[in-house]
Design a protein around this motif. Sequence first.
Motif, mmCIF file in Angstrom:
data_model
loop_
_atom_site.group_PDB
_atom_site.id
_atom_site.type_symbol
_atom_site.label_atom_id
_atom_site.label_comp_id
_atom_site.label_asym_id
_atom_site.label_seq_id
_atom_site.Cartn_x
_atom_site.Cartn_y
_atom_site.Cartn_z
ATOM 1 N N SER A 118 0.774 -1.116 0.038
ATOM 2 C CA SER A 118 -0.029 0.052 0.049
ATOM 3 C C SER A 118 0.817 1.248 -0.087
ATOM 4 O O SER A 118 1.203 1.768 1.176
ATOM 5 N N SER A 119 0.985 1.922 -1.108
ATOM 6 C CA SER A 119 1.661 3.133 -1.142
ATOM 7 C C SER A 119 0.887 4.234 -0.686
ATOM 8 O O SER A 119 1.392 4.999 0.183
ATOM 9 N N THR A 120 -0.430 4.284 -0.985
ATOM 10 C CA THR A 120 -1.318 5.440 -0.448
ATOM 11 C C THR A 120 -1.141 5.430 1.218
ATOM 12 O O THR A 120 -1.140 6.354 1.997
ATOM 13 N N GLY A 121 -1.148 4.190 1.888
ATOM 14 C CA GLY A 121 -1.202 4.284 3.182
ATOM 15 C C GLY A 121 0.254 4.612 3.593
ATOM 16 O O GLY A 121 0.160 5.292 4.897
ATOM 17 N N HIS A 122 1.408 4.366 3.190
ATOM 18 C CA HIS A 122 2.563 4.562 3.561
ATOM 19 C C HIS A 122 2.588 6.205 3.385
ATOM 20 O O HIS A 122 3.324 6.869 4.117
ATOM 21 N N LEU A 123 2.346 6.705 2.403
ATOM 22 C CA LEU A 123 2.117 8.097 2.023
ATOM 23 C C LEU A 123 1.496 8.771 3.147
ATOM 24 O O LEU A 123 1.909 10.052 3.552
ATOM 25 N N LEU A 124 0.403 8.672 3.422
ATOM 26 C CA LEU A 124 -0.613 9.241 4.464
ATOM 27 C C LEU A 124 0.120 9.196 5.929
ATOM 28 O O LEU A 124 0.159 10.024 6.680
ATOM 29 N N ILE A 125 0.942 8.196 6.074
ATOM 30 C CA ILE A 125 1.456 8.033 7.273
ATOM 31 C C ILE A 125 2.725 8.806 7.393
ATOM 32 O O ILE A 125 2.982 9.681 8.274
ATOM 33 N N ALA A 126 3.588 8.753 6.269
ATOM 34 C CA ALA A 126 4.789 9.517 6.019
ATOM 35 C C ALA A 126 4.481 11.203 6.123
ATOM 36 O O ALA A 126 5.274 11.871 6.671
ATOM 37 N N GLU A 127 3.457 11.503 5.557
ATOM 38 C CA GLU A 127 3.242 12.989 5.627
ATOM 39 C C GLU A 127 2.884 13.493 6.888
ATOM 40 O O GLU A 127 2.934 14.761 7.368
ATOM 41 N N ARG A 128 2.510 12.650 7.899
ATOM 42 C CA ARG A 128 2.238 13.190 9.466
ATOM 43 C C ARG A 128 3.763 13.629 9.899
ATOM 44 O O ARG A 128 3.781 14.442 10.696
ATOM 45 N N TRP A 129 4.983 13.132 9.462
ATOM 46 C CA TRP A 129 6.191 13.465 9.770
ATOM 47 C C TRP A 129 6.890 14.556 8.891
ATOM 48 O O TRP A 129 7.860 15.237 9.005
ATOM 49 N N LEU A 130 6.552 14.118 7.502
ATOM 50 C CA LEU A 130 7.212 15.079 6.535
ATOM 51 C C LEU A 130 6.317 16.154 5.788
ATOM 52 O O LEU A 130 6.692 16.864 5.037
ATOM 53 N N GLY A 131 5.167 16.346 6.557
ATOM 54 C CA GLY A 131 4.389 17.319 6.014
ATOM 55 C C GLY A 131 3.219 17.016 4.982
ATOM 56 O O GLY A 131 3.684 16.089 3.889
ATOM 57 N N HIS A 132 2.144 17.550 4.909
ATOM 58 C CA HIS A 132 1.108 17.285 4.284
ATOM 59 C C HIS A 132 1.282 17.881 2.734
ATOM 60 O O HIS A 132 1.616 18.959 2.543
#
Length: 277
Positions: free
Chosen positions: A23-37
Amino acid sequence: MTDLLAALLLGIIEGITEFLPISSTGHLLIAERWLGHRSDLFNISIQAGAILAVVLIYRHRLWQLLHAFLRPITTEQVFGQQPRDYAYKLMAAFGTTAVLGVVVKKMGFELPDTVAPIAWALVLGGFWMIAAEHFAAKHAAAIGERSTVTWTVAILVGVAQVAAGVFPGTSRSAATIFVALLAGTTCRAAATEFAFLVGIPTMFAATAYEVWDIAGTPEAAHEDWTQLAVAFVASAVTAFVAVKWLLHYIQRHRFTVFAIYRFVLGGALLLLVPGEG
């Protein structure tokens, strides 16, 4: 961390995870919490970067399919069927995705921005992958290895693409590959190739839709195109490597390792980020 480095990391994460069944979408949604929306345009565009890698990998197949419409008679085949017939089935799968995708868009569906739904989708998706792998193996043993893509498989792959988009954490590649395997295309290579090829027009169309939707809006005016370009290139390069590795890996291995990864990541997220629903 600079915004440019954050964009680079998001592009790398997208490229690695877009075609691996995690799941790329899941990973991106999680990563954006630390790397910015990031904007929807940014996320869709870096997905298109990953799709560009698939275009490069399957460029000879794509040319074969295009050439089939230029030659009325051909002896070449794609997994036991005529290239033109195979191309029509790709169109059917894409058409199904496009129609259902517009319906979902018109319904106002938005991806969740909390961790819990994604974490649960990762865990439940891991169980689903193991079960699907088991039943796909039994199905293949019962009917033998079949590489032909039927119209049923094509339509169901199109539906699976939309379902994966509605439920982040599901994984588009996992959903489409296993649906194809369970629906009758029991050859792993054939199921994987069809799933990846359908993703090409799907993601490019999604990118074009987003660009058209925000053209001339304040969102477009405030988009950092340098960051988007860096993330796009990073996504394309890492996706190329990831897909090449995956195509080699699935020839001799099952998808169990990805299911285990989903269990570990999903469980860790539920423990580390409790109470987010």
